[in-house]
Design an enzyme around this catalytic site. Structure first.
Site, PDB file in Angstrom:
ATOM      1  N   HIS A  74      60.603  81.617  28.942  1.00  0.00           N
ATOM      2  CA  HIS A  74      60.180  80.854  27.764  1.00  0.00           C
ATOM      3  C   HIS A  74      60.387  79.366  28.022  1.00  0.00           C
ATOM      4  O   HIS A  74      61.099  78.999  28.965  1.00  0.00           O
ATOM      5  CB  HIS A  74      60.998  81.257  26.524  1.00  0.00           C
ATOM      6  CG  HIS A  74      62.419  80.794  26.620  1.00  0.00           C
ATOM      7  ND1 HIS A  74      63.461  81.633  26.908  1.00  0.00           N
ATOM      8  CD2 HIS A  74      62.957  79.549  26.505  1.00  0.00           C
ATOM      9  CE1 HIS A  74      64.582  80.935  26.950  1.00  0.00           C
ATOM     10  NE2 HIS A  74      64.309  79.669  26.719  1.00  0.00           N
ATOM     11  N   ASP A 111      68.191  60.937   9.676  1.00  0.00           N
ATOM     12  CA  ASP A 111      67.446  60.345  10.794  1.00  0.00           C
ATOM     13  C   ASP A 111      68.333  59.578  11.782  1.00  0.00           C
ATOM     14  O   ASP A 111      67.936  59.350  12.921  1.00  0.00           O
ATOM     15  CB  ASP A 111      66.377  59.379  10.268  1.00  0.00           C
ATOM     16  CG  ASP A 111      65.388  60.058   9.328  1.00  0.00           C
ATOM     17  OD1 ASP A 111      65.215  61.285   9.449  1.00  0.00           O
ATOM     18  OD2 ASP A 111      64.812  59.364   8.475  1.00  0.00           O
TER      19      ASP A 111
HETATM   20  O1  F6P Z   1      64.419  60.001   5.945  1.00  0.00           O
HETATM   21  C1  F6P Z   1      64.675  61.362   5.847  1.00  0.00           C
HETATM   22  C2  F6P Z   1      63.396  62.163   5.988  1.00  0.00           C
HETATM   23  O2  F6P Z   1      63.738  63.528   5.923  1.00  0.00           O
HETATM   24  C3  F6P Z   1      62.586  61.870   7.240  1.00  0.00           C
HETATM   25  O3  F6P Z   1      63.108  62.495   8.385  1.00  0.00           O
HETATM   26  C4  F6P Z   1      61.228  62.379   6.838  1.00  0.00           C
HETATM   27  O4  F6P Z   1      60.205  61.708   7.548  1.00  0.00           O
HETATM   28  C5  F6P Z   1      61.165  62.033   5.370  1.00  0.00           C
HETATM   29  O5  F6P Z   1      62.517  61.885   4.927  1.00  0.00           O
HETATM   30  C6  F6P Z   1      60.473  63.069   4.528  1.00  0.00           C
HETATM   31  O6  F6P Z   1      60.407  62.590   3.235  1.00  0.00           O
HETATM   32  P1  F6P Z   1      59.967  63.486   1.982  1.00  0.00           P
HETATM   33  O7  F6P Z   1      61.110  64.411   1.660  1.00  0.00           O
HETATM   34  O8  F6P Z   1      59.724  62.503   0.900  1.00  0.00           O
HETATM   35  O9  F6P Z   1      58.763  64.242   2.403  1.00  0.00           O
END
Ligand code: F6P
Length: 319
Positions: A215, A127
């Site tokens: 597109h 993130d």
């Molecule tokens: O923090 C990393 C992340 O991939 C975020 O981008 C996402 O919102 C979250 O983890 C998803 O978490 P999980 O794998 O528990 O669904």
């Protein structure tokens, strides 16, 4: 300090293995024993500690995921859980701990620091929403994966003359959307940090089509709304056939980029160096070309803002 330990926690990120490798190798280089803790803080509570050797980190620098596994632990969030974790570390004569993970994991690191354990954090999250460091491990690979996927989506979008809304991860932040959106030349990049006007975006898409474009690609960060909901709104306003594509966990896996591996190596080595120098309660990060130490308290002081110059660039280039 004779013995340290390392764990990965929270959502995995490409490059975590390269960071584990660097921690283990740097510690052994300095004559310090290293234990690996399986399954993050949850594994710590369960006493899942094992000695690491040069051999245990062989052949992993290029692998996604984490060889130490990861978990999100509810038990560790409680006072009792954190006290128990301190007990396990003391029982194993661990003098210092390296925590590799995102925001939640670094908060766990700080909790242990407050309880007298020497802890250094390493930011790892696709993130890139961790304050105090320009980049976290995994972000570069994730935006490359998003660019790779959107290049493929663009082929079919052009053939069918469709509009595509691509939903990307990022939790509450828009770093992935903004950086990847610029990299693929998206027509619109919609992120939680910047107000947006769907009517204006729709008008722009119509003008783009009138100019002969076959597109359009819109990127939406998951923290704003779902790709499916946005696709409906766009189709209703433009009348264009619009599809949504959710990239999902593909963004978290895969071979880490050279940039992420290098960052992981530098941060892993620095984390051990800092622990051995008697430091605790810090995160190691990168600012510009320099590796820096940041007090964990500063990391949690505020959200990490998007780069203003990139927001401006996106505004100017998506006309
Ligand atoms: O923090 C990393 C992340 O991939 C975020 O981008 C996402 O919102 C979250 O983890 C998803 O978490 P999980 O794998 O528990 O669904």
């Amino acid at each position: 300090m004779k013995r340290i330990a390392v764990l990965t926690s929270g959502g995995d990120a490409p490059g975590m293995n390269a960071a584990i490798r660097a921690v283990v190798r740097r510690a052994l280089y300095d004559g310090v024993e290293v234990y690996g803790i399986d399954r993050g803080f949850q594994g710590l509570l369960e006493g899942r500690l094992k000695p690491m050797t040069l051999g245990s980190v062989g052949d992993i620098v290029h692998r996604g995921g984490t060889i130490l596994q990861t978990a999100r632990s509810e038990a560790f969030k409680t006072e009792a859980g954190q006290e128990a974790a301190v007990g396990v570390l003391r029982e194993h004569a661990i003098g210092g701990l390296v925590v590799i993970g995102g925001d939640g994991s670094l908060r766990g690191a700080e909790a242990l620091h407050r309880r007298g354990i020497a802890v250094v954090g390493i930011p790892a999250s696709i993130d890139n929403d961790i304050a105090g460091t320009d980049e976290s491990i995994g972000f570069d690979t994730a935006i490359n994966t998003v660019a790779w996927a959107i290049d493929k989506i663009r082929d079919t979008a052009t053939s069918h003359e469709r509009t595509f809304v691509v939903e990307v991860m990022g939790r509450r932040s828009g770093h992935i959307a903004l950086w990847a959106g610029l990299a693929v030349g998206a027509e619109a990049i919609i992120v939680p940090e910047v107000p947006f006007d769907l009517d204006a975006i729709a008008r722009r898409l119509i003008q783009t089509k009138e100019r002969g474009k076959r597109h359009s690609i819109l990127i939406v960060a998951e923290g704003v709304m779902s790709g499916a909901a946005l696709a409906k709104e766009i189709e209703r306003r433009t009348g264009f056939e619009t599809r949504a594509s959710v990239l999902g966990h593909i963004q978290r896996g895969g071979t880490p980029s050279a940039r992420d591996r290098l960052l992981a190596g530098r941060l892993g080595s620095r984390a051990v160096e800092r622990l051995l120098a008697g430091q605790s309660g810090i995160m190691v990060g990168i600012r510009g070309e320099a590796i820096v130490d940041v007090p964990l308290a500063d990391v949690f002081r505020g959200e990490k803002p998007l780069m203003a110059s990139l927001i401006e660039l996106a505004r100017m280039l998506s006309i």
